[in-house]
Design an enzyme around this catalytic site. Sequence first.
Site, short mmCIF file in Angstrom:
data_model
loop_
_atom_site.label_atom_id
_atom_site.label_comp_id
_atom_site.label_asym_id
_atom_site.label_seq_id
_atom_site.Cartn_x
_atom_site.Cartn_y
_atom_site.Cartn_z
N LYS A 168 -27.89 9.16 -20.12
CA LYS A 168 -27.39 8.14 -20.99
C LYS A 168 -25.95 7.93 -20.92
O LYS A 168 -25.33 8.91 -20.40
CB LYS A 168 -27.75 8.44 -22.42
CG LYS A 168 -27.84 7.31 -23.56
CD LYS A 168 -29.15 6.51 -23.25
CE LYS A 168 -29.56 5.45 -24.44
NZ LYS A 168 -30.86 5.02 -24.45
P1 NAD Z 1 -29.18 -4.14 -30.27
O1 NAD Z 1 -28.11 -3.65 -30.08
O2 NAD Z 1 -30.06 -5.30 -29.36
O3 NAD Z 1 -29.76 -4.35 -31.72
C1 NAD Z 1 -29.44 -3.26 -32.53
C2 NAD Z 1 -29.84 -3.63 -33.92
O4 NAD Z 1 -29.49 -2.82 -34.97
C3 NAD Z 1 -28.89 -5.05 -34.19
O5 NAD Z 1 -29.80 -5.86 -35.05
C4 NAD Z 1 -27.83 -4.44 -35.50
O6 NAD Z 1 -27.44 -5.27 -36.26
C5 NAD Z 1 -28.76 -3.17 -35.88
N1 NAD Z 1 -27.85 -2.27 -36.61
C6 NAD Z 1 -26.99 -1.46 -35.86
N2 NAD Z 1 -26.39 -0.64 -37.05
C7 NAD Z 1 -26.91 -0.81 -37.92
C8 NAD Z 1 -27.15 -0.14 -39.20
N3 NAD Z 1 -26.30 0.64 -39.38
N4 NAD Z 1 -28.03 -0.40 -40.10
C9 NAD Z 1 -28.98 -1.31 -39.86
N5 NAD Z 1 -29.21 -1.91 -38.68
C10 NAD Z 1 -28.11 -1.78 -37.89
O7 NAD Z 1 -30.02 -2.58 -29.51
P2 NAD Z 1 -31.60 -2.55 -29.06
O8 NAD Z 1 -31.49 -2.55 -27.48
O9 NAD Z 1 -32.30 -3.29 -29.75
O10 NAD Z 1 -31.64 -0.88 -29.42
C11 NAD Z 1 -32.23 -0.57 -30.69
C12 NAD Z 1 -32.71 0.79 -30.82
O11 NAD Z 1 -33.53 1.09 -29.81
C13 NAD Z 1 -31.86 2.01 -30.11
O12 NAD Z 1 -32.01 3.21 -30.76
C14 NAD Z 1 -32.00 2.08 -28.68
O13 NAD Z 1 -31.61 3.39 -28.19
C15 NAD Z 1 -33.31 1.89 -28.71
N6 NAD Z 1 -34.08 1.51 -27.45
C16 NAD Z 1 -33.50 0.39 -26.92
C17 NAD Z 1 -34.01 0.19 -25.78
C18 NAD Z 1 -33.84 -1.28 -24.99
O14 NAD Z 1 -34.76 -1.64 -23.98
N7 NAD Z 1 -33.16 -1.94 -25.40
C19 NAD Z 1 -35.19 0.95 -25.18
C20 NAD Z 1 -35.59 2.01 -25.66
C21 NAD Z 1 -35.04 2.36 -27.00
#
Ligand code: NAD
Length: 432
Positions: free
Chosen positions: A118
Amino acid sequence: MNEESTERDRTGSEKDGGLFNAVCRQFDKAADLMDLDPDTRKILAATMNEVTIHFPVKMDDGRIEIFSGYRVQHNDVLGPFKGGLRYHPLVSPDEVRALAAWMTWKSAIVDIPFGGAKGGIQFDPNGYSASEIERITRRFTFALGNTIGPEYDIPAPDVNTNAQIMAWMMDTYLATVPAHQRSANVHVVTGKPVGSGGSLGRDKATGQGVVYMIEEWAKDNSFDLGRATFTLQGFGNVGSWAARLLKPFGSTMVAVEDVSGCIVNEDGIDPDELLEHVNTRGGVAGFPKARPADCDTFVCTPADIFIPAALESQITAETAPHMRVRLVAEGANGPTDPDGDAILRERGIDVIPDILCNAGGVIVSYFEWLQNKRSEFWDLEEIDEKLSRRMRDAYSRVCDTAKDCRTDWRTAAYIVALRRLARAYKDRGIFP
Ligand code: NAD
């Protein structure tokens, strides 16, 4: 390595509290239960490589700012290191270490030949212009040098990063390899734009995987998703796709929280309308067809399913006692801390753990990597079918292991992963 200030060390064994300590607690529980070979245990409790880079970038107004970026490689016994890149002010070595370990377990559970890594840069991209973000991305990629590579360590999008950022990373990396090798190296990142070597279905993959897992849970529990209500934390890539893909089942989203605030409407919030609002307004706050609420109201909102899809450590000793749901489907990585986990178990709330539930992203990243290597382009139907099979097979493995070992699903998921990793170490032995 080709940058000003870098450190490389092996520090994964230090349990300094924080998120990596939470991973170690989950890992120890599973390792004890399955009686994991002590030598394999020592290896997997440590990260392999950790890189910290402090690098200067010129801002639009001519000032220089110094940024700190990290890449942690946890384990590569099953294949090249693989894991996302995060842009966030709270990115830290401890957080990146934990996220890297979760990637190792995740790839092992869904049976793809990747290890875990990561990365992250500690800054809030909302305060920077697109051209500044481009220069920050390119400079960090250049500084990483051979720390990444298509057969060695392959980044992908995570919080606040996307296909555009992957395109800049790829372009910068390719500029450092000889011209005749460039087209053979585009799989240095996944989650690229489709026109630049990306895969169909990668954008929705993680949310799609979450929905496949909820579907399996609903089947097991004879639960009608057509009458289900759910609450969602995070309306970014993972959250917005999960919500939109649940809509055709007839499930109703009743509350959403993101960084801009919380909104609630017991009659339902349409995810497609909300996405339009978020795309123009930057967050869920102010959505006209729901009422604003505070964070406590959000946590207490009754629903069948809660999908955390934002950041870590949201379900804790403070919040878990107030949650009024039957299922937590972990779209985010590490949304439940060990204390929160224990409370959910005591309260009989089911959890589909992150390392299973959100594995759709890395699975379709694997498909993208394969397509690049083979110069192929698969259609969406093929990708969805293959993703569905891998996710549902992994669900069955975790379900069977939970029953056989009489344990919770998170521990069972770890056991599935650790068995596969232990087998690889047993086969290969340790050099020299
Ligand atoms: P993103 O940046 O697209 O979205 C993040 C979201 O979380 C946004 O809506 C943001 O406003 C919200 N957020 C941030 N801080 C916050 C808080 N303090 N309280 C409430 N909401 C908050 O990110 P993503 O890619 O959707 O990732 C989200 C989660 O999923 C992370 O934990 C990431 O590691 C995990 N994840 C993502 C992927 C991927 O393919 N993108 C794969 C596996 C896991």
